[in-house]
Motif scaffolding. Structure first.
Motif, PDB file in Angstrom:
ATOM      1  N   HIS A 133      57.520  54.207  75.935  1.00 15.90           N
ATOM      2  CA  HIS A 133      57.418  55.646  75.809  1.00 15.90           C
ATOM      3  C   HIS A 133      57.250  56.004  74.251  1.00 15.90           C
ATOM      4  O   HIS A 133      57.292  57.271  73.667  1.00 15.90           O
ATOM      5  N   GLY A 134      56.795  55.102  73.351  1.00 13.13           N
ATOM      6  CA  GLY A 134      56.456  55.230  71.998  1.00 13.13           C
ATOM      7  C   GLY A 134      56.763  54.140  71.100  1.00 13.13           C
ATOM      8  O   GLY A 134      56.372  53.104  71.435  1.00 13.13           O
ATOM      9  N   LEU A 135      57.410  54.455  70.174  1.00 14.66           N
ATOM     10  CA  LEU A 135      58.135  53.315  69.315  1.00 14.66           C
ATOM     11  C   LEU A 135      59.638  53.176  69.081  1.00 14.66           C
ATOM     12  O   LEU A 135      60.254  54.082  69.144  1.00 14.66           O
ATOM     13  N   ASP A 136      59.846  51.781  69.230  1.00 12.22           N
ATOM     14  CA  ASP A 136      61.408  51.497  68.906  1.00 12.22           C
ATOM     15  C   ASP A 136      61.579  50.983  67.511  1.00 12.22           C
ATOM     16  O   ASP A 136      60.713  50.313  66.930  1.00 12.22           O
ATOM     17  N   CYS A 137      62.806  50.960  66.968  1.00 12.19           N
ATOM     18  CA  CYS A 137      63.387  50.298  65.897  1.00 12.19           C
ATOM     19  C   CYS A 137      63.280  48.907  66.111  1.00 12.19           C
ATOM     20  O   CYS A 137      63.878  48.405  67.017  1.00 12.19           O
ATOM     21  N   PRO A 138      62.862  47.820  65.057  1.00 12.42           N
ATOM     22  CA  PRO A 138      62.876  46.555  65.456  1.00 12.42           C
ATOM     23  C   PRO A 138      64.262  46.024  64.987  1.00 12.42           C
ATOM     24  O   PRO A 138      64.377  44.786  65.425  1.00 12.42           O
ATOM     25  N   ARG A 139      64.930  46.818  64.287  1.00  9.62           N
ATOM     26  CA  ARG A 139      66.396  46.220  64.038  1.00  9.62           C
ATOM     27  C   ARG A 139      67.471  46.363  65.056  1.00  9.62           C
ATOM     28  O   ARG A 139      68.147  45.760  65.548  1.00  9.62           O
ATOM     29  N   CYS A 140      67.477  47.574  65.531  1.00 19.61           N
ATOM     30  CA  CYS A 140      68.357  47.897  66.531  1.00 19.61           C
ATOM     31  C   CYS A 140      67.963  48.362  67.821  1.00 19.61           C
ATOM     32  O   CYS A 140      68.820  48.349  69.021  1.00 19.61           O
ATOM     33  N   GLY A 141      66.600  48.615  68.103  1.00 23.78           N
ATOM     34  CA  GLY A 141      66.264  48.815  69.207  1.00 23.78           C
ATOM     35  C   GLY A 141      66.196  50.303  69.872  1.00 23.78           C
ATOM     36  O   GLY A 141      65.670  50.730  70.986  1.00 23.78           O
ATOM     37  N   ARG A 142      66.691  51.139  68.999  1.00 21.39           N
ATOM     38  CA  ARG A 142      66.889  52.502  69.320  1.00 21.39           C
ATOM     39  C   ARG A 142      65.227  53.163  69.209  1.00 21.39           C
ATOM     40  O   ARG A 142      64.506  52.741  68.312  1.00 21.39           O
ATOM     41  N   GLN A 143      65.034  54.231  69.908  1.00 24.26           N
ATOM     42  CA  GLN A 143      63.874  54.814  69.723  1.00 24.26           C
ATOM     43  C   GLN A 143      63.656  55.700  68.611  1.00 24.26           C
ATOM     44  O   GLN A 143      64.506  56.239  68.072  1.00 24.26           O
ATOM     45  N   LEU A 144      62.553  55.610  67.997  1.00 26.75           N
ATOM     46  CA  LEU A 144      62.428  56.270  66.697  1.00 26.75           C
ATOM     47  C   LEU A 144      62.194  57.745  66.958  1.00 26.75           C
ATOM     48  O   LEU A 144      61.586  58.007  67.834  1.00 26.75           O
ATOM     49  N   ASP A 145      62.549  58.402  66.124  1.00 26.73           N
ATOM     50  CA  ASP A 145      62.234  60.108  65.904  1.00 26.73           C
ATOM     51  C   ASP A 145      60.559  59.978  65.395  1.00 26.73           C
ATOM     52  O   ASP A 145      60.321  59.672  64.383  1.00 26.73           O
ATOM     53  N   HIS A 146      59.965  60.218  66.242  1.00 29.12           N
ATOM     54  CA  HIS A 146      58.347  60.451  66.299  1.00 29.12           C
ATOM     55  C   HIS A 146      58.157  61.591  65.393  1.00 29.12           C
ATOM     56  O   HIS A 146      56.931  61.755  64.859  1.00 29.12           O
ATOM     57  N   ALA A 147      58.927  62.483  64.854  1.00 31.10           N
ATOM     58  CA  ALA A 147      58.588  63.713  63.990  1.00 31.10           C
ATOM     59  C   ALA A 147      59.776  63.845  63.070  1.00 31.10           C
ATOM     60  O   ALA A 147      60.374  64.885  63.091  1.00 31.10           O
ATOM     61  N   PRO A 148      59.932  62.818  62.064  1.00 24.79           N
ATOM     62  CA  PRO A 148      60.783  62.921  61.239  1.00 24.79           C
ATOM     63  C   PRO A 148      60.757  63.783  60.163  1.00 24.79           C
ATOM     64  O   PRO A 148      59.623  64.037  59.592  1.00 24.79           O
ATOM     65  N   ALA A 149      61.582  64.197  59.425  1.00 25.09           N
ATOM     66  CA  ALA A 149      61.463  64.798  58.048  1.00 25.09           C
ATOM     67  C   ALA A 149      60.762  63.724  57.177  1.00 25.09           C
ATOM     68  O   ALA A 149      61.065  62.669  57.156  1.00 25.09           O
ATOM     69  N   PRO A 150      59.918  64.251  56.337  1.00 28.89           N
ATOM     70  CA  PRO A 150      59.298  63.511  55.234  1.00 28.89           C
ATOM     71  C   PRO A 150      59.934  62.581  54.527  1.00 28.89           C
ATOM     72  O   PRO A 150      60.939  63.432  53.920  1.00 28.89           O
ATOM     73  N   ASN A 151      59.895  61.373  54.151  1.00 27.08           N
ATOM     74  CA  ASN A 151      60.686  60.960  53.170  1.00 27.08           C
ATOM     75  C   ASN A 151      59.620  60.645  52.057  1.00 27.08           C
ATOM     76  O   ASN A 151      60.260  60.136  50.799  1.00 27.08           O
ATOM     77  N   GLY A 152      58.590  61.166  51.846  1.00 29.13           N
ATOM     78  CA  GLY A 152      57.756  61.180  50.367  1.00 29.13           C
ATOM     79  C   GLY A 152      57.095  60.017  50.351  1.00 29.13           C
ATOM     80  O   GLY A 152      57.437  58.734  50.494  1.00 29.13           O
ATOM     81  N   ARG A 153      55.863  60.127  50.306  1.00 27.81           N
ATOM     82  CA  ARG A 153      54.856  59.036  49.843  1.00 27.81           C
ATOM     83  C   ARG A 153      55.268  58.213  48.555  1.00 27.81           C
ATOM     84  O   ARG A 153      55.216  58.986  47.415  1.00 27.81           O
ATOM     85  N   ARG A 154      55.099  56.927  48.694  1.00 26.44           N
ATOM     86  CA  ARG A 154      55.610  56.402  47.282  1.00 26.44           C
ATOM     87  C   ARG A 154      54.484  55.875  46.590  1.00 26.44           C
ATOM     88  O   ARG A 154      54.672  55.544  45.456  1.00 26.44           O
TER      89      ARG A 154
END
Length: 274
Positions: A133-154
């Motif tokens: 269905h997309g991408l999951d978190c490798p830490r907890c297994g929860r599905q990632l939010d595929h349209a997150p608020a930007p965290n800023g390019r580092r």
């Protein structure tokens, strides 16, 4: 409340984007970011502009498409998501602003990455766990939010842009020989393309051996020796060390000298700005 000066620039950018003149539209937006770097309306428009103007299938003329010189402008850093996996420099524009609050049930095909709402980490698709269905978190297994608020390019390949006039660029390279014209041109194109937008003085020189601070001390000393006023409050001196690619790449350091006064001002709010 958005000022009339700001709204006019936003309206011009919107009209230019509709006409597939993406680079011209971005020029208007960057003026807004110079004065209002956190303006939500500008960030939302910038997201849509980058999404449309950077695509290889863009209908824009070649001189209106957005290339690396435009996309790596540091004033756009806040519009991007950045992978937080150690050592990863991948960044992308999220659909967060494009959806404009209508995210419920939205499907993002082939997402570049996402954010885990439980772990609070943003990951690119290479460091996330692929799922049907997309991408999951490798830490907890929860599905990632595929349209997150930007965290800023580092990370950005370019040196910082300021809302101040660039008057002098000084490049020091480590070693016995001064930088060649070819080296200087390549450095300007890849690291500080803002030199092509004005007419700053450009100086190249060499220093036999940089100190432990990557040549910062030598750059400041060199700038002051060329013009003592550069070390006063009338100017804003910024130092950027770096190195050529490869095991034997030369180390370099850039000193950018700006006039210490705003280049762009909102006439309705003259004191506004970062």
């Amino acid at each position: 409340m958005v000022s009339r000066w700001t709204q006019q620039l936003l309206d011009e950018a919107t009209a230019l984007m509709s006409a597939h003149r993406y680079r011209s539209a971005l020029e208007r937006l960057l003026v807004v970011f110079d004065v209002y770097p956190d303006l939500p309306e500008a960030r939302q428009l910038a997201s849509a502009l980058i999404y449309a103007g950077a695509r290889t299938t863009s209908e824009a003329a070649p001189d209106e498409q957005l290339g690396t010189r435009q996309l790596f402008d540091t004033r756009l850093n806040a519009v991007f998501c950045a992978c937080e996996a150690p050592g990863c420099g991948v960044s992308w524009v999220s659909a967060h602003h494009l959806l404009d609050g209508h995210r419920g049930g939205a499907m993002i095909s082939n997402p570049m990455g996402g954010c885990c709402e439980d772990c609070g980490v943003t990951l690119c698709k290479r460091h996330a766990r692929s799922a049907g269905h997309g991408l999951d978190c490798p830490r907890c297994g929860r599905q990632l939010d595929h349209a997150p608020a930007p965290n800023g390019r580092r990370q950005s390949a370019q040196t910082e842009r300021l809302n101040k006039r660039l008057v002098h660029v000084i490049v020091l390279v480590e070693g016995k020989k001064p930088p060649s014209a070819e080296f200087m041109t390549g450095l300007c194109e890849s690291v500080m393309p803002d030199v092509f937008e004005g007419s700053p003085r450009i100086t190249g020189n060499h220093y036999r051996k940089f100190t432990a601070d990557e040549g910062r001390t030598e750059a400041v000393f060199h700038a002051g020796a060329m013009e003592s006023a550069y070390l006063t409050d009338d100017y804003d001196l910024r130092i950027y060390p770096g190195k050529q690619a490869g095991r034997r790449g030369r180390r370099w350091v850039i000193a950018k000298v700006f006039e210490n006064r705003p280049k762009h001002i909102d006439p309705e709010h003259p004191s506004a700005g970062p």
